[in-house]
Design a protein around this motif. Sequence first.
Motif, PDB file in Angstrom:
ATOM      1  N   GLY A  30       0.830  -1.197   0.000  1.00  0.00           N
ATOM      2  CA  GLY A  30       0.000   0.000   0.000  1.00  0.00           C
ATOM      3  C   GLY A  30       0.865   1.248   0.000  1.00  0.00           C
ATOM      4  N   LYS A  31       0.330   2.332   0.512  1.00  0.00           N
ATOM      5  CA  LYS A  31       1.027   3.621   0.473  1.00  0.00           C
ATOM      6  C   LYS A  31       2.265   3.592   1.363  1.00  0.00           C
ATOM      7  CE  LYS A  31       0.062   8.539   0.772  1.00  0.00           C
ATOM      8  NZ  LYS A  31       0.418   8.898  -0.575  1.00  0.00           N
ATOM      9  N   VAL A  32       3.379   3.988   0.778  1.00  0.00           N
ATOM     10  CA  VAL A  32       4.628   4.101   1.532  1.00  0.00           C
ATOM     11  C   VAL A  32       5.188   5.501   1.320  1.00  0.00           C
ATOM     12  CG1 VAL A  32       5.161   1.637   1.394  1.00  0.00           C
ATOM     13  CG2 VAL A  32       6.053   3.179  -0.348  1.00  0.00           C
ATOM     14  N   GLY A  33       5.990   5.948   2.264  1.00  0.00           N
ATOM     15  CA  GLY A  33       6.548   7.288   2.186  1.00  0.00           C
ATOM     16  C   GLY A  33       7.985   7.299   1.697  1.00  0.00           C
ATOM     17  N   GLU A  79      14.863  17.007 -19.800  1.00  0.00           N
ATOM     18  CA  GLU A  79      15.916  17.575 -18.956  1.00  0.00           C
ATOM     19  C   GLU A  79      15.529  17.642 -17.485  1.00  0.00           C
ATOM     20  OE1 GLU A  79      16.613  21.352 -20.764  1.00  0.00           O
ATOM     21  OE2 GLU A  79      17.813  20.507 -22.394  1.00  0.00           O
ATOM     22  N   GLN A  80      14.244  17.676 -17.233  1.00  0.00           N
ATOM     23  CA  GLN A  80      13.756  17.830 -15.862  1.00  0.00           C
ATOM     24  C   GLN A  80      14.109  16.634 -14.980  1.00  0.00           C
ATOM     25  OE1 GLN A  80       9.648  19.188 -15.142  1.00  0.00           O
ATOM     26  NE2 GLN A  80       9.268  17.124 -14.467  1.00  0.00           N
ATOM     27  N   GLY A  81      14.068  15.442 -15.540  1.00  0.00           N
ATOM     28  CA  GLY A  81      14.337  14.241 -14.741  1.00  0.00           C
ATOM     29  C   GLY A  81      13.177  13.906 -13.816  1.00  0.00           C
ATOM     30  N   TRP A  82      13.366  12.869 -13.039  1.00  0.00           N
ATOM     31  CA  TRP A  82      12.332  12.408 -12.109  1.00  0.00           C
ATOM     32  C   TRP A  82      12.712  12.772 -10.678  1.00  0.00           C
ATOM     33  CZ3 TRP A  82       7.739  10.180 -13.293  1.00  0.00           C
ATOM     34  CH2 TRP A  82       7.586   9.618 -14.559  1.00  0.00           C
ATOM     35  N   GLU A  83      11.746  13.290  -9.948  1.00  0.00           N
ATOM     36  CA  GLU A  83      11.880  13.401  -8.493  1.00  0.00           C
ATOM     37  C   GLU A  83      11.453  12.056  -7.920  1.00  0.00           C
ATOM     38  OE1 GLU A  83       9.649  16.726  -7.008  1.00  0.00           O
ATOM     39  OE2 GLU A  83      10.492  18.084  -8.506  1.00  0.00           O
ATOM     40  N   LEU A  84      12.021  11.675  -6.794  1.00  0.00           N
ATOM     41  CA  LEU A  84      11.762  10.356  -6.221  1.00  0.00           C
ATOM     42  C   LEU A  84      10.278  10.064  -6.055  1.00  0.00           C
ATOM     43  CD1 LEU A  84      12.505   7.679  -4.869  1.00  0.00           C
ATOM     44  CD2 LEU A  84      12.900   8.961  -2.743  1.00  0.00           C
ATOM     45  N   MET A  85       9.551  10.911  -5.374  1.00  0.00           N
ATOM     46  CA  MET A  85       8.144  10.611  -5.090  1.00  0.00           C
ATOM     47  C   MET A  85       7.270  10.721  -6.333  1.00  0.00           C
ATOM     48  SD  MET A  85       8.333   9.510  -2.135  1.00  0.00           S
ATOM     49  CE  MET A  85       6.597   9.231  -1.795  1.00  0.00           C
ATOM     50  N   GLN A  86       7.663  11.553  -7.272  1.00  0.00           N
ATOM     51  CA  GLN A  86       6.952  11.640  -8.556  1.00  0.00           C
ATOM     52  C   GLN A  86       7.086  10.306  -9.296  1.00  0.00           C
ATOM     53  OE1 GLN A  86       9.187  13.872 -11.446  1.00  0.00           O
ATOM     54  NE2 GLN A  86       7.338  14.892 -12.188  1.00  0.00           N
ATOM     55  N   PHE A  91       4.403   3.231  -9.156  1.00  0.00           N
ATOM     56  CA  PHE A  91       4.523   1.866  -8.664  1.00  0.00           C
ATOM     57  C   PHE A  91       3.687   1.625  -7.407  1.00  0.00           C
ATOM     58  CE2 PHE A  91       8.266   3.092 -11.023  1.00  0.00           C
ATOM     59  CZ  PHE A  91       8.250   2.127 -12.009  1.00  0.00           C
ATOM     60  N   GLY A  92       2.990   2.648  -6.939  1.00  0.00           N
ATOM     61  CA  GLY A  92       2.157   2.525  -5.752  1.00  0.00           C
ATOM     62  C   GLY A  92       0.712   2.224  -6.084  1.00  0.00           C
ATOM     63  N   ASP A  93      -0.083   2.078  -5.044  1.00  0.00           N
ATOM     64  CA  ASP A  93      -1.485   1.717  -5.260  1.00  0.00           C
ATOM     65  C   ASP A  93      -2.342   2.880  -5.754  1.00  0.00           C
ATOM     66  OD1 ASP A  93      -1.460   3.082  -2.861  1.00  0.00           O
ATOM     67  OD2 ASP A  93      -2.585   1.573  -1.752  1.00  0.00           O
ATOM     68  N   GLU A  94      -1.809   4.106  -5.764  1.00  0.00           N
ATOM     69  CA  GLU A  94      -2.564   5.241  -6.297  1.00  0.00           C
ATOM     70  C   GLU A  94      -2.630   5.219  -7.821  1.00  0.00           C
ATOM     71  OE1 GLU A  94       0.370   6.899  -4.513  1.00  0.00           O
ATOM     72  OE2 GLU A  94      -0.524   6.914  -2.536  1.00  0.00           O
ATOM     73  N   ASN A  95      -1.653   4.591  -8.453  1.00  0.00           N
ATOM     74  CA  ASN A  95      -1.637   4.494  -9.920  1.00  0.00           C
ATOM     75  C   ASN A  95      -2.682   3.474 -10.341  1.00  0.00           C
ATOM     76  OD1 ASN A  95      -1.146   4.126 -12.638  1.00  0.00           O
ATOM     77  ND2 ASN A  95       0.759   3.035 -12.329  1.00  0.00           N
TER      78      ASN A  95
END
Length: 147
Positions: A30-33, A79-86, A91-95
């Motif tokens: 489930g949701k993880v931080g 060029e922006q790249g990925w932020e970790l939580m983005q 891969f989380g249950d919100e997707n």
Amino acid sequence: MLEICASGDEVSRLRLADVVGVLRRVRIMGKVGEEFWDANLPEWLLDKFSPERTREEKMAWLTQWRRASLEVQARMVAEQGWELMQWAYWFGDENEEWVLWSVEADAMNHLLKIRLKGADEQSPVSAVKWLVEQSGCHVSGMTVFQE
């Protein structure tokens, strides 16, 4: 179901498989931080993420992006790249777009096959492709098949 084939040397495929294992566990948990990700993702991957931006920085970037041509918009996104939580969102249950369903090693062909349930060739899978590339592998094919 969308199958993404990642090819690369054995070390790169093992690195990728290790991270995919973590990602598959997240869906069950489930949701993880951010603390979970910092503790469970390897350092080589954590180093690849862009620094988190403030809300003001994000709004300024979005304003600039909206004013840009399509060509410049594409370059800005790359060029922006990925932020970790983005990145982790996918891969989380919100997707609700797709689920990281399975991974299969094909050592004979130097491949790792990553299957995404609910995805097709039009699905937003750039987070998976980015992971493949950061591991040292490359996407060698994508196939859609019936679930």
